[in-house]
Write a protein that holds these residues in place. Sequence first.
Motif, PDB file in Angstrom:
ATOM      1  N   GLU A  79       0.751  -1.400   0.074  1.00 42.62           N
ATOM      2  CA  GLU A  79      -0.149  -0.292  -0.123  1.00 42.62           C
ATOM      3  C   GLU A  79       0.903   0.827  -0.009  1.00 42.62           C
ATOM      4  O   GLU A  79       0.793   1.994  -0.656  1.00 42.62           O
ATOM      5  N   GLN A  80       1.536   1.466   0.874  1.00 43.60           N
ATOM      6  CA  GLN A  80       2.705   2.050   0.437  1.00 43.60           C
ATOM      7  C   GLN A  80       4.426   1.976   0.739  1.00 43.60           C
ATOM      8  O   GLN A  80       4.778   0.684   1.722  1.00 43.60           O
ATOM      9  N   ILE A  81       5.080   2.483  -0.133  1.00 42.95           N
ATOM     10  CA  ILE A  81       6.508   1.810  -0.437  1.00 42.95           C
ATOM     11  C   ILE A  81       7.570   2.910   0.221  1.00 42.95           C
ATOM     12  O   ILE A  81       7.470   3.571  -0.630  1.00 42.95           O
ATOM     13  N   ALA A  82       8.304   2.976   1.174  1.00 38.76           N
ATOM     14  CA  ALA A  82       9.290   3.125   1.240  1.00 38.76           C
ATOM     15  C   ALA A  82      10.559   2.784   0.374  1.00 38.76           C
ATOM     16  O   ALA A  82      11.680   1.637   0.440  1.00 38.76           O
ATOM     17  N   PHE A  83      10.784   3.913   0.328  1.00 39.60           N
ATOM     18  CA  PHE A  83      12.354   4.267  -1.659  1.00 39.60           C
ATOM     19  C   PHE A  83      13.541   5.213  -1.010  1.00 39.60           C
ATOM     20  O   PHE A  83      13.232   6.125  -1.142  1.00 39.60           O
ATOM     21  N   ASN A  84      14.515   4.468  -1.297  1.00 40.33           N
ATOM     22  CA  ASN A  84      15.625   5.385  -0.919  1.00 40.33           C
ATOM     23  C   ASN A  84      15.956   5.753  -2.820  1.00 40.33           C
ATOM     24  O   ASN A  84      16.537   4.552  -2.790  1.00 40.33           O
ATOM     25  N   ILE A  85      15.731   7.354  -2.358  1.00 38.48           N
ATOM     26  CA  ILE A  85      16.064   7.285  -4.137  1.00 38.48           C
ATOM     27  C   ILE A  85      17.345   7.935  -3.937  1.00 38.48           C
ATOM     28  O   ILE A  85      18.013   8.262  -5.473  1.00 38.48           O
ATOM     29  N   MET A  86      18.495   7.740  -3.531  1.00 37.97           N
ATOM     30  CA  MET A  86      19.798   7.897  -4.209  1.00 37.97           C
ATOM     31  C   MET A  86      20.145   9.231  -3.678  1.00 37.97           C
ATOM     32  O   MET A  86      20.076  10.357  -4.627  1.00 37.97           O
ATOM     33  N   ASP A  87      21.262   9.225  -2.322  1.00 36.59           N
ATOM     34  CA  ASP A  87      21.426  10.596  -2.199  1.00 36.59           C
ATOM     35  C   ASP A  87      22.345  11.211  -2.830  1.00 36.59           C
ATOM     36  O   ASP A  87      22.577  13.065  -2.958  1.00 36.59           O
ATOM     37  N   ASP A  88      23.435  11.329  -4.121  1.00 36.63           N
ATOM     38  CA  ASP A  88      23.918  11.358  -4.816  1.00 36.63           C
ATOM     39  C   ASP A  88      23.116  12.181  -5.868  1.00 36.63           C
ATOM     40  O   ASP A  88      24.114  12.787  -6.723  1.00 36.63           O
ATOM     41  N   LEU A  89      21.666  12.277  -6.460  1.00 37.66           N
ATOM     42  CA  LEU A  89      21.043  12.689  -7.591  1.00 37.66           C
ATOM     43  C   LEU A  89      21.009  13.964  -7.085  1.00 37.66           C
ATOM     44  O   LEU A  89      21.217  14.314  -6.527  1.00 37.66           O
ATOM     45  N   PRO A  90      21.588  14.776  -8.760  1.00 40.06           N
ATOM     46  CA  PRO A  90      21.478  15.790  -8.794  1.00 40.06           C
ATOM     47  C   PRO A  90      20.545  16.601  -9.033  1.00 40.06           C
ATOM     48  O   PRO A  90      19.636  16.144  -9.140  1.00 40.06           O
ATOM     49  N   GLY A  91      20.333  17.656  -8.217  1.00 38.26           N
ATOM     50  CA  GLY A  91      19.001  18.654  -7.967  1.00 38.26           C
ATOM     51  C   GLY A  91      18.096  18.280  -9.515  1.00 38.26           C
ATOM     52  O   GLY A  91      19.006  18.581 -10.556  1.00 38.26           O
ATOM     53  N   GLY A  92      17.045  18.508  -9.634  1.00 36.12           N
ATOM     54  CA  GLY A  92      16.048  17.829 -10.852  1.00 36.12           C
ATOM     55  C   GLY A  92      14.947  18.192 -11.306  1.00 36.12           C
ATOM     56  O   GLY A  92      14.217  17.520 -10.094  1.00 36.12           O
ATOM     57  N   ILE A  93      14.398  17.427 -12.243  1.00 34.38           N
ATOM     58  CA  ILE A  93      13.181  16.687 -12.120  1.00 34.38           C
ATOM     59  C   ILE A  93      13.508  15.363 -12.744  1.00 34.38           C
ATOM     60  O   ILE A  93      14.461  15.080 -13.658  1.00 34.38           O
ATOM     61  N   TYR A  94      12.919  14.607 -11.926  1.00 28.83           N
ATOM     62  CA  TYR A  94      13.083  12.809 -12.283  1.00 28.83           C
ATOM     63  C   TYR A  94      11.552  12.483 -12.169  1.00 28.83           C
ATOM     64  O   TYR A  94      10.537  12.785 -11.837  1.00 28.83           O
ATOM     65  N   VAL A  95      11.538  11.135 -13.170  1.00 27.24           N
ATOM     66  CA  VAL A  95      10.559  10.548 -13.245  1.00 27.24           C
ATOM     67  C   VAL A  95      10.090   9.443 -12.510  1.00 27.24           C
ATOM     68  O   VAL A  95      11.665   8.728 -13.093  1.00 27.24           O
ATOM     69  N   ILE A  96       9.352   8.420 -11.647  1.00 29.92           N
ATOM     70  CA  ILE A  96       9.252   8.283 -11.164  1.00 29.92           C
ATOM     71  C   ILE A  96       8.263   6.787 -12.224  1.00 29.92           C
ATOM     72  O   ILE A  96       6.671   7.316 -12.343  1.00 29.92           O
ATOM     73  N   ILE A  97       8.995   5.275 -12.770  1.00 31.03           N
ATOM     74  CA  ILE A  97       8.012   4.733 -12.970  1.00 31.03           C
ATOM     75  C   ILE A  97       8.445   3.167 -12.208  1.00 31.03           C
ATOM     76  O   ILE A  97       8.708   2.570 -11.817  1.00 31.03           O
ATOM     77  N   LEU A  98       6.819   2.691 -12.206  1.00 22.95           N
ATOM     78  CA  LEU A  98       6.864   1.049 -11.235  1.00 22.95           C
ATOM     79  C   LEU A  98       6.205   0.466 -12.565  1.00 22.95           C
ATOM     80  O   LEU A  98       5.022   1.157 -13.234  1.00 22.95           O
ATOM     81  N   ARG A  99       6.454  -0.350 -12.887  1.00 24.11           N
ATOM     82  CA  ARG A  99       5.927  -1.330 -13.846  1.00 24.11           C
ATOM     83  C   ARG A  99       5.505  -2.542 -12.879  1.00 24.11           C
ATOM     84  O   ARG A  99       6.635  -3.526 -12.270  1.00 24.11           O
ATOM     85  N   THR A 100       4.237  -3.440 -12.731  1.00 24.55           N
ATOM     86  CA  THR A 100       3.413  -4.951 -12.494  1.00 24.55           C
ATOM     87  C   THR A 100       3.510  -5.670 -13.348  1.00 24.55           C
ATOM     88  O   THR A 100       3.472  -4.787 -14.810  1.00 24.55           O
TER      89      THR A 100
END
Length: 117
Positions: A84-105
């Motif tokens: 129902e809710q997923i906690a995910f560590n997005i990576m602390d070394d990503l530069p600032g910006g816009i990202y698209v997160i896609i989850l495929r099942t």
Amino acid sequence: MRESHRDWLPAQVYQHNSQIEPSVDVLEVSVVQPLMLFPNPVSSDDPIISLLGIAEEDYGKMGTLFVHSINDGVIVSDEINCEEQIAFNIMDDLPGGIYVIILRTERNTYSGKLIMR
């Protein structure tokens, strides 16, 4: 003698006993479901995000999470267990910006936009 319209029409038009088998192609269309991301924007100091909005039919099933950079394409790909809710560590070394997160099942595709500070 006057020609009848039957004289010039193709013969198959008059074959009343023939069956026409309809051909049906099924096109499977996948609708992208919205994926809610919290917090958003996220800071590189605390890069853990929560993914919300996953359908119950996907609970307990494996999915593939992709992080897309607008400039670099897929930069992260990870197998996760859908809940129902997923906690995910997005990576602390990503530069600032816009990202698209896609989850495929197996049954659904989810997508959301994440702003990284």
